[in-house]
Motif scaffolding. Structure first.
Motif, PDB file in Angstrom:
ATOM      1  N   LYS A 110      91.684  29.397  30.047  1.00  0.00           N
ATOM      2  CA  LYS A 110      91.031  30.014  31.206  1.00  0.00           C
ATOM      3  C   LYS A 110      90.546  31.426  30.858  1.00  0.00           C
ATOM      4  N   LYS A 111      91.332  32.116  30.069  1.00  0.00           N
ATOM      5  CA  LYS A 111      90.931  33.458  29.662  1.00  0.00           C
ATOM      6  C   LYS A 111      89.662  33.384  28.814  1.00  0.00           C
ATOM      7  N   SER A 119      86.810  32.718  31.018  1.00  0.00           N
ATOM      8  CA  SER A 119      86.447  33.891  31.821  1.00  0.00           C
ATOM      9  C   SER A 119      85.571  34.832  31.008  1.00  0.00           C
ATOM     10  N   TYR A 120      85.945  35.023  29.763  1.00  0.00           N
ATOM     11  CA  TYR A 120      85.116  35.867  28.896  1.00  0.00           C
ATOM     12  C   TYR A 120      83.722  35.243  28.770  1.00  0.00           C
ATOM     13  N   GLU A 166      82.195  33.407  30.909  1.00  0.00           N
ATOM     14  CA  GLU A 166      81.432  33.586  32.151  1.00  0.00           C
ATOM     15  C   GLU A 166      80.840  35.001  32.194  1.00  0.00           C
ATOM     16  N   ALA A 167      81.627  35.984  31.778  1.00  0.00           N
ATOM     17  CA  ALA A 167      81.112  37.364  31.736  1.00  0.00           C
ATOM     18  C   ALA A 167      79.942  37.470  30.760  1.00  0.00           C
ATOM     19  N   LEU A 214      82.730  40.702  23.059  1.00  0.00           N
ATOM     20  CA  LEU A 214      83.383  39.631  23.831  1.00  0.00           C
ATOM     21  C   LEU A 214      83.278  38.283  23.127  1.00  0.00           C
ATOM     22  N   GLU A 232      85.742  37.951  20.413  1.00  0.00           N
ATOM     23  CA  GLU A 232      87.079  37.733  20.964  1.00  0.00           C
ATOM     24  C   GLU A 232      87.293  36.246  21.289  1.00  0.00           C
ATOM     25  N   LYS A 240      87.681  34.396  18.066  1.00  0.00           N
ATOM     26  CA  LYS A 240      89.037  34.622  17.535  1.00  0.00           C
ATOM     27  C   LYS A 240      90.054  33.753  18.253  1.00  0.00           C
ATOM     28  N   LEU A 252      77.054  29.530  35.594  1.00  0.00           N
ATOM     29  CA  LEU A 252      78.172  30.442  35.337  1.00  0.00           C
ATOM     30  C   LEU A 252      79.466  29.762  35.751  1.00  0.00           C
ATOM     31  N   ASN A 253      79.381  29.060  36.852  1.00  0.00           N
ATOM     32  CA  ASN A 253      80.416  28.124  37.288  1.00  0.00           C
ATOM     33  C   ASN A 253      79.729  27.278  38.371  1.00  0.00           C
ATOM     34  N   ASN A 273      79.744  27.113  41.334  1.00  0.00           N
ATOM     35  CA  ASN A 273      79.351  27.824  42.543  1.00  0.00           C
ATOM     36  C   ASN A 273      78.367  28.962  42.285  1.00  0.00           C
ATOM     37  N   ILE A 299      86.804  23.978  36.710  1.00  0.00           N
ATOM     38  CA  ILE A 299      86.556  25.413  36.496  1.00  0.00           C
ATOM     39  C   ILE A 299      87.668  26.000  35.626  1.00  0.00           C
ATOM     40  N   MET A 357      79.521  42.914  36.460  1.00  0.00           N
ATOM     41  CA  MET A 357      79.877  41.864  37.426  1.00  0.00           C
ATOM     42  C   MET A 357      79.985  42.444  38.840  1.00  0.00           C
ATOM     43  N   LYS A 411      78.898  31.770  47.364  1.00  0.00           N
ATOM     44  CA  LYS A 411      79.990  30.829  47.070  1.00  0.00           C
ATOM     45  C   LYS A 411      80.591  31.048  45.675  1.00  0.00           C
ATOM     46  N   VAL A 428      87.425  36.171  37.452  1.00  0.00           N
ATOM     47  CA  VAL A 428      87.026  36.599  36.105  1.00  0.00           C
ATOM     48  C   VAL A 428      87.205  38.112  35.969  1.00  0.00           C
ATOM     49  N   ILE A 435      90.840  38.860  35.530  1.00  0.00           N
ATOM     50  CA  ILE A 435      91.360  38.561  34.185  1.00  0.00           C
ATOM     51  C   ILE A 435      90.940  39.635  33.182  1.00  0.00           C
TER      52      ILE A 435
END
Lengths: 500, 500
Positions: free
Chosen positions: A14-15, A18-19, A21-22, A49, A52, A55, A239-240, A242, A280, B26, B37, B45, B48
């Motif tokens: 998930k981490k 999340s990166y 998505e950013a 990012l 990371e 890695k 991005l997700n 939603n 997600i 963000m 949504k 995100v 995190i």
């Protein structure tokens, strides 16, 4: 015990997601309106990012998760199982390439892309040639590291279309070529060519945008989960589920660029907007392959938005947005004009009928490169000969020939076939859909697009990457890849339009 | 050896700052147009990434950097030295609070903010009171953990305005109050009240935007390093000096909201756009304090954009954007109208003259809360009494009284004084600037704003956080904080406008 490791693994993944998505949001921002002097620093942030995430995907921690969880996979939830599979695939792919070699390759990619830009601008293949040779060499070595079954090129195909092979493609592309090449010739020889001059009147951007928004809403694109912006190169980005954004480009002298482009991206976006939310935070929360993704964009662009019934409903609306341009043009004349066939040199400007031929040229060349039957130095000649043979026209310089696409400069070999696969998948889905929705044409005419979208969501969208592309195709249509549906669609449609 | 550790430390910090830049983008996106949504997942995100930055700032690795580098600080570059100082301050601040307690506080903050929203909407202080009491209690404990010199409230002031103390504020706020309160009364009693009805005609948003863009360009805002968007609550955000974005809000019935709001944010943005690029990737690459930041926004909003000479140049332009609204209004009448003084209950709607009184009310209350002379339960009464005493008006409910600001609900105590400090700084900078640019008024009239911006950059902007706020003030103006300049400015200006 295993449950605890599973939980930690999912948190770890998930981490990473999340990166990602950013990173994706930063890409979107860079392309849609980031201040230009900020680009350099933003690229550095993206680099940090991305490094990371890389890695994390190849870390000892990841290795430990794979080692601990793989033997117990039957105790894991379905989502974890597929996530683990994806992570393992990625881990092995990345670990098998020696770190130094990979680093060298990344540098080459970025250098090659800028050289390609210059080569294209000056139509100078010789400039790009040494870079392309190195890119091919690297990929040949990668194939050795990764291993292959049957044909070395299969390994590259698998990157974009898991499970796809040269054997399958040879067969379907041969069929397509055998039917499309003569059909293109017949069309060209037909005395019944559509009149198209009215397409090119000035159509103000704001009105194109307003019309695009109206069409998007009707197609089911959810603006509470997305937005429409303007870019030079249109794209859709999930991005997700939603937050799935699309962009388009407005040509005030050709409204088709924005309208069909927007609907194409809408097809991609509807896929991403309808992936199950339970995915997600995992690598499963995206389209299952490039080919299936493209099948959704082409379904909307071609099978919906180039359909007569769609314009039966929407042409009067279009006329309201541009009354002077269209008031004297009948629906039939309009329909024929937007479906004009005209062999051209540039893939991204190609019509529905000739488009697969552009892809077949690239497929045959890539396969030859990785099977050792074609050398980079001969590419311009081979390219031009194939265009002459399949499309009847020959590029008079390499900028409109072998140098036209960005893909190879980034080392993307094996990607092109996805475009044609997507097209065949779309035709096959359409055929299957008709069994459940026999009044398909009527739905378009009434603007009742929800049942169509739901059919696709039920069988394709919601699964994300939890089903492989060929599994989706088989389950949705009851058979393996079959080029006949696309061939039949093209023959029926274009014989009618050109009165052959 | 030390050089190598220094290099590793800077890389480590750069990574934290890169994460921060992604987080900031963000936030910008969430406020300017992210699909609604998608907000929940995006917030996750952000959470995190923020957690990761927090972990890095309090990690053992960070502790090791501090331990190894601090004793050798004279061997470090200036940038590293200040960076180390910032990181150490942050490290100690975060480490001194027990982790469990901090976690509880974070939960309280987010809960309190939503309760405050409801309390404000229903003007129900009793609902918010227990949360506010807990927030104050937590902050009192934090002060104990962090320690304090002289007055416990100093520790909170130091969070936003390093080096500022109750002793200094008591003195300057007393002076301000003693001069402004009677001046406001005189102004109210003056028979020469400006006519303002023409301010409230309908002024279309697009025209306001076009005029705002024109003004921004002239003020020196660099659009290659920024952009202007629309939000409910305007703000400026510096992602890095090459990407500093501002937002504004358009009220079609009061153009002042957008024009003065945009210029205010422009002041913040000019600060961030002109921080030295050598500070990118360090925590020094931002404004040195809230007060100095506010001094820049207020300099532009008040000392430039509410100045007669500024409108001598720009009023004819404004008239072109809204000819019907302003054609019958003289420059003098316009100038008097936009500088109308009218005691009001709401801080963010206050005019130049009464604004400091709103801040003084909050300062006195906060100080009392942390010195144990005021209890949360008595706040509404105390608040209302102070408004009556200083501004001559009394809120008839707490929504327009003690519940109006968001700050306390997020646990921000000690922030409010920055607003008035910034105002005094700005007046003091203006006074010092006149020695170098005696023809200040003429520059405004000619639209030659570059020398003004350069003066500010030279003495303030470029340093980022490498100088402390009071150091900047001393070096730029040759003296410590002095409230007289603001008092003199207000007295001269408003005595003239109201013919006192």
């Amino acid at each position: 015990m295993i449950k605890k490791i599973e939980e930690q693994f999912l948190q770890y993944v998930k981490k990473m997601m999340s990166y990602n998505e950013a990173i994706q949001l930063m890409y979107w921002d860079l392309r849609t309106g980031a201040p230009k002097k900020g680009v350099e620093q933003r690229s550095e942030v993206i680099g940090i990012l991305s490094q990371e995430v890389f890695k994390m995907s190849t870390s000892e921690e990841m290795a430990a998760f794979i080692a601990k969880l793989s033997p117990k996979h039957e105790q894991l939830s379905e989502v974890t199982r597929y996530t683990l599979e994806e992570c393992k695939k990625e881990y092995e792919r990345n670990k098998k390439i020696p770190a130094d070699e990979y680093k060298e390759y990344v540098v080459l990619q970025s250098k090659a892309e800028s050289v390609w830009e210059e080569a294209k601008a000056t139509a100078d293949f010789a400039l790009f040639r040494p870079y392309l040779e190195k890119l091919v060499e690297f990929n040949k070595r990668f194939i050795e590291y990764w291993g292959y079954k049957g044909n070395p090129y299969n390994t590259l195909l698998d990157l974009y279309e898991p499970g796809m092979t040269v054997d399958v493609l040879d067969e379907v592309f041969r069929k397509l070529r055998e039917h499309i090449v003569p059909l293109v010739q017949e069309v060209a020889a037909s005395p019944n060519q559509p009149e198209t001059s009215f397409l090119f009147h000035r159509f103000p951007k704001e009105k194109q945008r307003a019309f695009s928004l109206e069409l998007l809403r009707e197609l089911g694109y959810d603006f509470a989960k997305g937005r429409l912006d303007e870019t030079v190169h249109p794209f859709a980005i999930g991005l997700n589920p939603n937050d799935v954004r699309i962009t388009t480009r407005y040509d005030e002298r050709d409204f088709r660029t924005a309208i069909f482009g927007t609907i194409h991206e809408c097809g991609h976006a509807l896929y991403e907007q309808h992936i199950s939310e339970t995915l997600i935070g995992t690598p499963l929360c995206t389209g299952t392959s490039m080919g299936i993704h493209e099948s959704q964009s082409l379904f909307y662009e071609n099978f919906i938005a180039r359909h007569y019934s769609y314009w039966k409903r929407n042409y009067p609306r279009l006329q309201q947005y541009a009354p002077e341009q269209f008031s004297g043009v009948s629906l039939d004349a309009f329909y024929r004009a937007i479906n004009e066939v005209k062999p051209s040199l540039i893939r991204i400007e190609a019509d529905e009928l000739t488009y697969p031929l552009h892809i077949i040229v690239r497929y045959e060349i890539e396969k030859g490169l990785f099977n050792g039957t074609i050398e980079v130095k001969d590419l311009p000649e081979i390219w031009n000969d194939k265009y002459k043979e399949y499309l009847g026209i020959r590029p008079d310089n390499d900028a409109v020939g072998v140098l036209q696409d960005v893909h190879w400069s980034g080392g993307s070999f094996g990607y092109f076939p996805s475009y044609a696969l997507g097209y065949m998948y779309a035709a096959q889905f359409k055929h299957a859909m008709l069994k459940d929705l026999p009044h398909f044409d009527e739905l378009l005419e009434k603007g009742e697009l929800t049942p169509i979208r739901e059919w696709l969501t039920e069988r394709i969208h919601r699964f994300g990457k939890t089903k492989k592309p060929l599994e989706i195709l088989q389950e949705a249509t009851g058979e393996a890849l079959n080029a006949d549906y696309l061939i039949r669609y093209l023959e029926e449609k274009y014989k009618a339009i050109y009165q052959l």
